[in-house]
Motif scaffolding. Structure first.
Motif, PDB file in Angstrom:
ATOM      1  N   THR A   1       0.869  -1.172   0.000  1.00 36.79           N
ATOM      2  CA  THR A   1       0.000   0.000   0.000  1.00 36.79           C
ATOM      3  C   THR A   1       0.904   1.219   0.000  1.00 36.79           C
ATOM      4  O   THR A   1       1.780   1.353   0.856  1.00 36.79           O
ATOM      5  N   PHE A   2       0.702   2.095  -0.990  1.00 34.41           N
ATOM      6  CA  PHE A   2       1.503   3.305  -1.151  1.00 34.41           C
ATOM      7  C   PHE A   2       0.630   4.517  -0.857  1.00 34.41           C
ATOM      8  O   PHE A   2      -0.414   4.698  -1.476  1.00 34.41           O
ATOM      9  N   TYR A   3       1.031   5.339   0.114  1.00 33.66           N
ATOM     10  CA  TYR A   3       0.300   6.547   0.481  1.00 33.66           C
ATOM     11  C   TYR A   3       0.791   7.704  -0.389  1.00 33.66           C
ATOM     12  O   TYR A   3       1.963   8.094  -0.326  1.00 33.66           O
ATOM     13  N   ILE A   4      -0.098   8.236  -1.213  1.00 32.17           N
ATOM     14  CA  ILE A   4       0.253   9.238  -2.216  1.00 32.17           C
ATOM     15  C   ILE A   4       0.850  10.496  -1.584  1.00 32.17           C
ATOM     16  O   ILE A   4       1.896  10.975  -2.028  1.00 32.17           O
ATOM     17  N   ASN A   5       0.226  11.063  -0.567  1.00 34.49           N
ATOM     18  CA  ASN A   5       0.684  12.342  -0.018  1.00 34.49           C
ATOM     19  C   ASN A   5       2.005  12.263   0.735  1.00 34.49           C
ATOM     20  O   ASN A   5       2.792  13.187   0.687  1.00 34.49           O
TER      21      ASN A   5
END
Length: 152
Positions: free
Chosen positions: A84-88
């Motif tokens: 899971t990659f958190y954009i911000n």
């Protein structure tokens, strides 16, 4: 470079306030914020991710460039099933380390996918295929659990 060395979004906007080029301002913001733009694996889904109780803190890095770099990190860790990659924030969570992938859940502002896209995956509209494991017993369904929508 370190987060403290980066100009704030407000500073970038202020510096360009006299300009009328929205495209230029957007490009500057994308350059300042990790994950604001970049490559996304073809099998990744947006606004859905994994919460893995076995992963209590970010373990794939922070300020990662994009979702593709996060998937590459997952592919390099033998125990990683999904990410899971958190954009911000650019936070990269490598998950499924206990042997099975957690259940996919709604998490705004993320991209997620399996460690590798199948060769037939050419659209980001389909849910990612996750490695099969024992039937889901709902153990990972609690909001606020380890890694729950908390960006580093």
């Amino acid at each position: 470079r370190s987060r403290s060395a980066m100009p704030s979004v407000a500073a970038v906007v202020w510096a360009w306030r006299g300009r009328r080029s929205v495209a230029l301002a957007a490009a500057l913001v994308a350059a300042v914020l990790p994950g604001a733009s970049g490559e996304v694996p073809p099998c990744a889904v947006k606004d859905q991710g994994y919460i893995d109780p076995a992963v209590p803190s970010v373990n794939g890095g922070i300020e990662i460039q994009d979702a593709q770099a996060c998937q590459n990190a997952c592919a390099n860790v033998v125990t990683c099933k999904v990410f899971t990659f958190y954009i911000n924030s650019g936070g990269c969570w490598l998950q499924g380390i206990s042997g099975e992938a957690p259940k996919l859940q709604e998490i705004p502002g993320v991209y997620s996918a399996p460690r590798e896209c199948a060769e037939s995956d050419t659209s980001s509209s389909a849910a990612p295929a996750v490695p099969s494991g024992p039937e889901d017993d709902g153990a990972n369904d609690t909001a606020g659990g380890a890694g729950a929508a908390v960006a580093p």
